[in-house]
Design an enzyme around this catalytic site. Sequence first.
Site, PDB file in Angstrom:
ATOM      1  N   HIS A  63       0.834  -1.203   0.000  1.00 32.80           N
ATOM      2  CA  HIS A  63       0.000   0.000   0.000  1.00 32.80           C
ATOM      3  C   HIS A  63       0.867   1.251   0.000  1.00 32.80           C
ATOM      4  O   HIS A  63       2.090   1.168   0.128  1.00 32.80           O
ATOM      5  CB  HIS A  63      -0.977  -0.009   1.175  1.00 32.80           C
ATOM      6  CG  HIS A  63      -0.352   0.073   2.534  1.00 32.80           C
ATOM      7  ND1 HIS A  63       0.548  -0.849   3.002  1.00 32.80           N
ATOM      8  CD2 HIS A  63      -0.499   0.984   3.545  1.00 32.80           C
ATOM      9  CE1 HIS A  63       0.904  -0.537   4.237  1.00 32.80           C
ATOM     10  NE2 HIS A  63       0.301   0.572   4.582  1.00 32.80           N
ATOM     11  N   HIS A  65       1.503   3.739   1.962  1.00 29.71           N
ATOM     12  CA  HIS A  65       2.065   4.412   3.130  1.00 29.71           C
ATOM     13  C   HIS A  65       3.596   4.330   3.034  1.00 29.71           C
ATOM     14  O   HIS A  65       4.151   3.278   2.714  1.00 29.71           O
ATOM     15  CB  HIS A  65       1.572   3.768   4.435  1.00 29.71           C
ATOM     16  CG  HIS A  65       0.193   4.220   4.821  1.00 29.71           C
ATOM     17  ND1 HIS A  65      -0.623   3.500   5.657  1.00 29.71           N
ATOM     18  CD2 HIS A  65      -0.505   5.336   4.457  1.00 29.71           C
ATOM     19  CE1 HIS A  65      -1.776   4.156   5.807  1.00 29.71           C
ATOM     20  NE2 HIS A  65      -1.723   5.258   5.090  1.00 29.71           N
ATOM     21  N   ASP A  67       6.131   4.051   4.920  1.00 23.80           N
ATOM     22  CA  ASP A  67       6.982   3.056   5.600  1.00 23.80           C
ATOM     23  C   ASP A  67       6.959   1.699   4.895  1.00 23.80           C
ATOM     24  O   ASP A  67       7.625   0.762   5.325  1.00 23.80           O
ATOM     25  CB  ASP A  67       6.609   2.909   7.084  1.00 23.80           C
ATOM     26  CG  ASP A  67       5.157   2.569   7.325  1.00 23.80           C
ATOM     27  OD1 ASP A  67       4.314   2.860   6.456  1.00 23.80           O
ATOM     28  OD2 ASP A  67       4.849   1.996   8.391  1.00 23.80           O
ATOM     29  N   HIS A  68       6.205   1.615   3.793  1.00 22.97           N
ATOM     30  CA  HIS A  68       6.187   0.367   3.011  1.00 22.97           C
ATOM     31  C   HIS A  68       6.767   0.529   1.605  1.00 22.97           C
ATOM     32  O   HIS A  68       6.934  -0.447   0.901  1.00 22.97           O
ATOM     33  CB  HIS A  68       4.761  -0.196   2.933  1.00 22.97           C
ATOM     34  CG  HIS A  68       4.279  -0.665   4.274  1.00 22.97           C
ATOM     35  ND1 HIS A  68       4.214  -1.985   4.630  1.00 22.97           N
ATOM     36  CD2 HIS A  68       3.902   0.043   5.362  1.00 22.97           C
ATOM     37  CE1 HIS A  68       3.798  -2.084   5.881  1.00 22.97           C
ATOM     38  NE2 HIS A  68       3.593  -0.868   6.348  1.00 22.97           N
ATOM     39  N   HIS A 143      -7.433  -1.398   5.863  1.00 21.06           N
ATOM     40  CA  HIS A 143      -6.547  -0.346   6.327  1.00 21.06           C
ATOM     41  C   HIS A 143      -7.202   0.987   5.954  1.00 21.06           C
ATOM     42  O   HIS A 143      -8.265   1.011   5.345  1.00 21.06           O
ATOM     43  CB  HIS A 143      -5.179  -0.547   5.635  1.00 21.06           C
ATOM     44  CG  HIS A 143      -4.030   0.059   6.375  1.00 21.06           C
ATOM     45  ND1 HIS A 143      -3.918   0.066   7.735  1.00 21.06           N
ATOM     46  CD2 HIS A 143      -2.896   0.682   5.918  1.00 21.06           C
ATOM     47  CE1 HIS A 143      -2.791   0.658   8.081  1.00 21.06           C
ATOM     48  NE2 HIS A 143      -2.152   1.043   6.998  1.00 21.06           N
ATOM     49  N   ASP A 214      -0.250  -4.080   6.832  1.00 17.96           N
ATOM     50  CA  ASP A 214      -1.092  -3.268   7.704  1.00 17.96           C
ATOM     51  C   ASP A 214      -2.581  -3.613   7.569  1.00 17.96           C
ATOM     52  O   ASP A 214      -3.159  -3.497   6.488  1.00 17.96           O
ATOM     53  CB  ASP A 214      -0.884  -1.795   7.370  1.00 17.96           C
ATOM     54  CG  ASP A 214       0.551  -1.362   7.618  1.00 17.96           C
ATOM     55  OD1 ASP A 214       1.421  -2.242   7.774  1.00 17.96           O
ATOM     56  OD2 ASP A 214       0.795  -0.149   7.656  1.00 17.96           O
ATOM     57  N   HIS A 272       5.900  -5.226  12.580  1.00 17.60           N
ATOM     58  CA  HIS A 272       5.298  -3.904  12.430  1.00 17.60           C
ATOM     59  C   HIS A 272       4.953  -3.318  13.801  1.00 17.60           C
ATOM     60  O   HIS A 272       3.867  -2.792  14.029  1.00 17.60           O
ATOM     61  CB  HIS A 272       4.049  -3.977  11.523  1.00 17.60           C
ATOM     62  CG  HIS A 272       3.716  -2.651  10.879  1.00 17.60           C
ATOM     63  ND1 HIS A 272       2.839  -1.762  11.430  1.00 17.60           N
ATOM     64  CD2 HIS A 272       4.162  -2.061   9.746  1.00 17.60           C
ATOM     65  CE1 HIS A 272       2.734  -0.684  10.655  1.00 17.60           C
ATOM     66  NE2 HIS A 272       3.543  -0.854   9.621  1.00 17.60           N
TER      67      HIS A 272
END
Length: 305
Positions: A63, A65, A67-68, A143, A214, A272
């Site tokens: 996805h 975000h 941090d991914h 999410h 997530d 995570h």
Amino acid sequence: MEKFEVNILGCGAAIPIGRHMTTSQLVNVHDKLFMVDCGEGTQTQIWKSGIKLTNMDNIFISHAHGDHFFGLVPLLSSLNLMLGRTKDINVFVPEDLKDILMLMLKELCHIPFNVNINTFMGNSNQKIYEDEEMEIETIPLKHGIPCCGFLFREKPKKRVLLPKKCLSYDIPKRDFKLIKSGYDYILPDGTLISNKELTAPSEFIPRSYAYCSDTAYNPSMVSQLKDVHLLYHETTFLANDKNQAINAFHSTTHQAANIAKRANARKLIIGHYSIRYDDEQQFEQEVKSIFPNAEACNEGMVFSV
Ligand SMILES: [Zn+2]
């Protein structure tokens, strides 16, 4: 047994603090490498691990975000500089990430190979990769934005040739290949010998790995995860912080363990972790209280499927 393992490059949430890097994994299926998510600093983790990326042709991002995926463009950029890569690479992203990624690739770096960007819908179960040995499908997650996990599955093996049985019919060895491919056999006198008689079912049990990045507690995915061999499920929060998990569309330890239990997973690994916590021991204890065959991930760990 052919290799099927998961290398943990990063297993922290939000920002790459000293103790944990943001999310990334390298899944090795029969010596083909598949990257799953690519948080900031992923390439540093790869160099540290000593894993060679020559056999990595596919990258999957769950996805949009940061941090991914904040490590993806730097990694792609380095693949030529560091490894002299000239071969195309496939990147699979949710639809809302495609334009952002294309802009970054166009404006920020010169990459002398094709980056083929494939998209998937963030809320559906789709088969997105297949070769002769395995396949990968998306797992719709819950999410704040479109988000999918990935289910890696080995394919069943072909039936096994019974050489003695073949020789008993005077079938020449040069024709064994055809029988292994599934064909029946016709003897010189016209008699048909069925493939089932000349082969036996393989004893190989296909293995599977589910990566659920997530997500809020999402029992609707249990049926898709049924009997999975190894399940990675995020545990951003400890059980007491359930309300915060609900607000942030994340899961607690108890929720992840419940998913593993209901899905009848063989093993659960978790990660995570929110940066508000100091260590993973309590995560592991809480998960094990519901699902004993569980382990907390740390960078550098490798799990066999
Ligand atoms: Zn997220």
